[in-house]
Design a protein around this motif. Sequence first.
Motif, short mmCIF file in Angstrom:
data_model
loop_
_atom_site.label_atom_id
_atom_site.label_comp_id
_atom_site.label_asym_id
_atom_site.label_seq_id
_atom_site.Cartn_x
_atom_site.Cartn_y
_atom_site.Cartn_z
N ALA A 131 34.88 38.44 33.82
CA ALA A 131 36.03 38.49 34.71
C ALA A 131 37.13 37.53 34.28
O ALA A 131 38.31 37.90 34.28
N ALA A 139 41.80 35.47 31.29
CA ALA A 139 42.35 36.70 31.86
C ALA A 139 43.70 36.36 32.50
O ALA A 139 44.01 35.18 32.71
N SER A 143 46.69 36.78 37.75
CA SER A 143 46.33 37.46 39.01
C SER A 143 44.83 37.73 39.07
O SER A 143 44.22 37.67 40.14
N THR A 144 44.21 37.98 37.91
CA THR A 144 42.76 38.17 37.89
C THR A 144 42.05 36.86 38.25
O THR A 144 41.15 36.84 39.11
N PHE A 159 42.61 35.96 41.92
CA PHE A 159 41.93 36.88 42.83
C PHE A 159 40.46 36.52 43.01
O PHE A 159 39.94 36.49 44.13
N ILE A 160 39.81 36.21 41.91
CA ILE A 160 38.39 35.91 42.04
C ILE A 160 38.14 34.46 42.40
O ILE A 160 37.14 34.11 43.03
N VAL A 189 39.79 32.82 44.67
CA VAL A 189 39.82 32.77 46.13
C VAL A 189 38.44 33.08 46.70
O VAL A 189 37.90 32.36 47.54
N GLY A 190 37.85 34.15 46.18
CA GLY A 190 36.52 34.52 46.65
C GLY A 190 35.48 33.48 46.30
O GLY A 190 34.64 33.12 47.12
N ALA A 191 35.57 32.96 45.09
CA ALA A 191 34.58 31.99 44.64
C ALA A 191 34.66 30.73 45.49
O ALA A 191 33.64 30.13 45.85
N LEU A 209 32.91 31.66 48.68
CA LEU A 209 31.53 32.14 48.61
C LEU A 209 30.56 31.17 47.95
O LEU A 209 29.41 31.08 48.37
#
Lengths: 355, 478
Positions: free
Chosen positions: A71, A314, A317-318, A321-322, A324-326, A329
């Motif tokens: 990713a 990457a 934006s990639t 995007f991840i 934020v989730g990481a 989570l």
Amino acid sequence: MINETVAVIWALLIATGIFLYVCMDGFDLGVGILFPWLRDREDRDTAVNTVAPVWDGNETWLVLGGGGLFAVFPLAYAVILPALYMPLIVMLLALIFRGVAFEMRFRAETPKQRLWWDRAFSGGSMVATFCQGIALGALVQGIEVEERAYAGGWWDWVSGFSVLTGLALMAGYGLLGACWLIWKTEGALQDRGRELARWLGSLTLGFILVVSLVMPFLQPEFRARWFDFPAILLALPVPVLVVLLAWRFYRALDESEEAARKRPGPVPPRQVLWHDGVPFFCALGLFLLSYIGLGISMWPMIVPPEITIWEAAAPESTQVFILVGAAVLIPIILAYTGYVYWLFRGKVQAGQGYH
Amino acid sequence: MLWDAFPSALDMARFQFAFTVTFHFLFPAFTIGLASYLAVLEGLWLWTKREVYLDLFRYWVKVFAVNFAMGVVSGIVMSYQFGTNWSAFSDRTGPVLGPLLGYEVLTAFFLEAGFLGVMLFGLGRVGKGLHFLATCLVAIGTLISGFWILSANSWMQTPSGYSIGPDGRFLPEDWWAIIFNPSFPLRYLHTITGTFLTTALIVGAVGAWHLLRNGANERARVMFSMAMWMTAAVAPAQLVFGDLQGLWALHYQPQKVAAMEGHWETQRGAPLILFGMPDMEREETRMSLEIPRLGSLILRHDWDGEIQGLKEFPPDQRPTNVPLVFWSFRIMVAAGLLMIALGFVSLWLRWRGTLYRTDWFLRWAVGMGPSGLIAVTFGWITTEAGRQPFTVYGLMRTADSVSPIAAPAVATSLALFIVVYFIVFGAGIWYLFRLFRHPPEAHETGAEAEPPIRTAGITPAPSVGRDRRHGAHPEPAE
């Protein structure tokens, strides 16, 4: 600028993820590596039961390592994985053997079947560890890259250094496994764990020394990190701390042995004996220091000697995007992983009704 | 040259991916449905307090443990294989697909793996409510996992929300559009429904098998009844979902649908070809058995609708193996129709009150055990082989996606995969059959009666003596 910072954050996060993998799957692979030295069937069952409720979660960090790299640093993923083709494929196959053997060895219907599943479990653990070590050595040694792709052959990973790191990791995981058994078991099995931890500790320290001596001569950049002023100021504490930790490790083994001798009877269920855990955390500390040493050498390369973390990153934006989730989570994951470990805390007693 | 006689590195890499992913998906196809089934069983047990549901939970949780382990270890292979064998694809699509897989790990894999330990070993160690929560979280984890991986796959089928950078990389522009790409919602529905059916048919077959031996076994009756209700209700719905997905595919991937249907010429009022031999050299489907106009009716919902044939597209834009797409599709549909028939007959027998003692029907249900797995597998072959010659539909060719790995290396890994998979998973599947063969009993021992629980010190002592891990057979003396 933002992108560069995010790339650094991600490099640290993935490095942390890989380290967590090494810590957690390290001890459960280590338990498998120690099987040839655990001859008694009940000991083997108990040893496997110490990791049974958690090994699945431990291996998930390996998937996070692969998925995370894909990713956030897709170029690194696309270069490193083909370069390490054979060791990685063999590692995956070994993990299959081991993972299925985990479930199957308790279900074997004859002693002979069980022996074969034990072999699959142990052999799979050893081969997977050796391949991980080889992969690490081959990566550190350097990967040939041309136009965003791996440009070497399919045997490039073979070298004296990669075999050295392969063996070193086997000793290291074995050490983690032995220390885990000290913490999670008692009686004869714990004694065995201490015995194994003593000589695996020496072996691991020997490997750390040899690998550290060879590393600076693999790449000029590594040498500069370790021997040039002022970089040496950053690097110097690492070997000093290794020595201190090694001393603490052996003392902790003695303390745990003495406590075991004085203990009148079995440890009550679910009681955590932290002094039995000290050798384990010391061993993890050795892993952490070696890992930091490795990081000092490699930074900011993700594929030495060609690709930096920024080149492999990457688009922003990639990464965002991840990220934020990481950010949300990963703390949750750590919390419930910790909860599961807590739930299965304390000594694992030898199973009854087996014979 | 010796190597000239071998397939190319590209073909072997394709075959390796096909082999490993097909094998892998057998496990989650069963796991996803089974996790939800276990949650339902445990919920029913807590709600009705009937022991039979707890017995069934314990019976199936043992199956779940083995199946889940095989799914995990075969799945790790998949997460690495994108890089090892499809590095050019990974480099270009990583910015778009990477986060979807990353979120799968973060939201699903950790959840499943973390709470699996509680689900398997925790009954008796945590409260009933918390244990039920763990079971539900594992079930939800499997559904979330399917969400992300199917989103990624669907993006490869119907890419959207992206731009292409100067270096040829796919760059994300709109994450909502990427995740909810056009083919995703229906594909998700169709696949998850497929896994529920797969589980229902396996549970039904095991129940039927035990009913044939002992028609009075209440637990076998309950599992068989639940499975048949599920089949009767869901199999017809699945037909509708499949039809809807076909309509979407016709819009976005007309070549694929033409290959599925075996249509070469564009025509109005196209027939439905039941059987035939698609011939790629002669560009026709030979020896076809057709029903006039039905093809147009199904795909266009109009007797005179126009259907594009394969000849409408240049040969390098057509699926590379038309017979494979054509036949896989028929196998899936045939399996689905048999399931619908099974469901209807079960309703009729239930109404007559002979569901549990109609031997021919029980035998039929046993035979249908693998039909869900067959349908799911061939459905995937249809959609994946139909996506060829592209990895990202219309944008990136399979031939441009592969890693620069020499043919001997791929040949070696492929051979290793085949040998190891057949040995290890063969043994695992053999053991699953051993579990199936064992009748569900009252006071079934579950995974939680296993050795690790003894650390808790609160295991009811009487259950300890006879069990061995997961098994209810007495341990042979050494």
